[in-house]
Scaffold this motif. Structure first.
Motif, short mmCIF file in Angstrom:
data_model
loop_
_atom_site.label_atom_id
_atom_site.label_comp_id
_atom_site.label_asym_id
_atom_site.label_seq_id
_atom_site.Cartn_x
_atom_site.Cartn_y
_atom_site.Cartn_z
N UNK A 109 -31.44 17.63 43.00
CA UNK A 109 -31.03 15.82 44.05
C UNK A 109 -31.65 15.76 44.73
N UNK A 110 -31.77 14.78 45.79
CA UNK A 110 -32.99 14.48 47.01
C UNK A 110 -31.23 14.19 47.84
N UNK A 111 -32.64 14.62 49.14
CA UNK A 111 -31.73 13.93 50.65
C UNK A 111 -32.38 13.06 50.39
N UNK A 112 -31.12 11.67 50.90
CA UNK A 112 -31.95 10.29 51.16
C UNK A 112 -31.38 9.21 52.95
N UNK A 113 -30.33 10.94 53.61
CA UNK A 113 -30.89 10.84 54.79
C UNK A 113 -30.10 12.41 55.99
N UNK A 114 -29.20 11.71 56.87
CA UNK A 114 -29.24 13.46 57.28
C UNK A 114 -28.19 13.72 56.92
N UNK A 115 -27.33 13.18 56.28
CA UNK A 115 -25.89 13.56 55.57
C UNK A 115 -25.65 13.42 54.13
N UNK A 116 -26.39 12.77 53.57
CA UNK A 116 -26.02 12.27 52.04
C UNK A 116 -27.14 12.86 51.69
N UNK A 180 -23.45 13.17 47.49
CA UNK A 180 -22.93 14.55 48.01
C UNK A 180 -22.43 14.15 49.73
N UNK A 181 -21.85 14.18 50.19
CA UNK A 181 -21.54 13.93 51.75
C UNK A 181 -21.93 16.18 51.80
N UNK A 182 -22.82 16.10 53.13
CA UNK A 182 -22.89 17.14 53.94
C UNK A 182 -21.52 17.56 54.74
N UNK A 183 -21.24 18.61 55.25
CA UNK A 183 -20.07 18.96 56.30
C UNK A 183 -21.18 18.29 57.51
N UNK A 184 -22.29 18.83 57.54
CA UNK A 184 -22.67 17.83 59.12
C UNK A 184 -23.48 17.89 58.69
N UNK A 185 -24.55 17.25 59.61
CA UNK A 185 -25.44 16.35 60.26
C UNK A 185 -27.24 17.84 60.32
N UNK A 186 -27.55 17.32 59.61
CA UNK A 186 -29.54 18.13 59.34
C UNK A 186 -30.09 17.50 60.31
N UNK A 187 -31.05 18.08 60.98
CA UNK A 187 -32.15 17.69 61.08
C UNK A 187 -33.28 17.04 60.45
N UNK A 188 -33.58 15.99 60.30
CA UNK A 188 -34.98 15.81 59.40
C UNK A 188 -35.75 15.50 59.64
#
Length: 338
Positions: A109-116, A180-188
């Motif tokens: 998959x691909x990270x498209x934002x800090x949360x998705x 896919x929504x992540x349980x918490x935001x990640x630092x991008x």
């Protein structure tokens, strides 16, 4: 070579379906044409557009890596270098868990934002009832690692929710897209964990300079028996150069098994001696594109790996991709701050 492959290769030549060649500059336009939906899609004014990163914040890492992939001679399929930061910092692995607590990666998959994370619906729904998506692995590109050590250190984030396109059809893979929504935001802002850019308007495709794209994944290098399957997977990300095919050609190849191709899908073939293989579902098709009214380019995800022919890993065999621009409104509609 397998006789079946020779027969299919001959059929491709007869029907004129071979991908655009590097020297045929007049044929480069269909690459962008196959992404165009005819709807004039433009989501720049969507209410959730700020949930996606601006072009200044996405689609860049070591830009030389993708540029180099476009110039590779020989096989044009190569693996990223071990023990170096990822050249594709948006790449993630989708991990599932069974009812016994055993976890394993199933898709890309691909990270498209800090949360998705963007992936295929097949990755999220093509599972039995005893298996669920549990977490996402970000920041790594060495699938096996050596002596338990990976560089950079992968980050594992739990999943809070998954969204599958309501019109997804499993047998034909139509509308094969999911979030896919992540349980918490990640630092991008880390060099090994950044989002990819998504196309926000069809006018972006005017920035195409050629017909080349790259597919990136941890999929198999070739098919084989279960006993030897572990050896068929690369240690590092697999990068394959691809070229677009006309939708009419996709229909000739897949209409019976996967229904007629429309604006939501396109297909592409590998220019290498190895094509798209199994377990690459959910991975991105990437292209450097010039930012409108700018002299800079960014890496955009224009497709999602959806399906492949059973003759996986063979040259000239097209793979099917979900056309990301066609689903940009759906993606934004299903993103939220909370």
């Amino acid at each position: 070579m397998n006789p079946t492959v020779l027969i299919i290769a001959g059929a491709l030549l007869i029907f004129g379906g071979i991908g655009v060649t590097e020297g045929n500059e007049d044929a480069l336009v269909p690459g962008s044409k196959e992404l165009t939906t005819g709807k004039g899609i433009d989501v720049t004014q969507h209410k959730n557009i700020l949930l996606l990163p601006a072009e200044e914040e996405c689609g860049f890492a070591d830009k030389e890596d993708i540029a180099t992939s476009m110039q590779q001679s020989g096989s044009k399929v190569f693996l990223t270098k071990p023990n170096t930061p990822s050249k594709y910092p948006w790449m993630v692995r989708v991990v599932v868990e069974d009812n016994k607590g055993v976890r394993w990666p199933v898709c890309s998959g691909t990270l498209i934002s800090s949360r998705y994370v963007l992936t295929s619906a097949t990755c999220l729904i093509g599972l039995n009832s005893a298996v669920k998506v549990s977490n996402i692995v970000l920041g790594g590109h060495n699938a096996h690692c050596d002596n338990g050590k990976c560089f950079p250190i992968s980050k594992v984030v739990e999943v809070s929710d998954t969204v599958i396109h309501p019109d997804y059809v499993l047998p034909t893979r139509q509308h094969d897209i999911g979030l896919v929504k992540l349980a918490k935001s990640v630092t991008v802002t880390e060099s090994y964990m950044r989002p990819v850019c998504l196309p926000k308007a069809e006018t972006l495709f005017a920035g195409f300079k050629n017909n080349k794209t790259v597919s990136v994944s941890w999929g198999k290098l070739e098919e084989g028996s279960l006993a030897s399957s572990y050896m068929l997977y690369p240690r590092n990300l697999r990068v394959t150069e691809m070229t677009f095919e006309l939708r009419e050609y996709c229909d000739r190849f897949y209409k019976i098994s996967h229904a007629k191709f429309g604006p939501g899908r396109f297909c592409a073939t590998s220019t290498a001696n190895k094509g798209i293989c199994s377990d690459e579902d959910g991975g991105p098709l990437l292209k450097p594109i010039m930012i409108p009214e700018s002299d800079q380019s960014r890496i955009y995800q224009i497709g999602i790996v959806s399906f492949q022919n059973k003759l996986c890993g063979q040259p000239g065999i097209p793979a099917g991709f979900t056309n990301v621009i066609n689903y940009m409104s759906w993606i934004l509609d299903n993103m939220s701050l909370d």
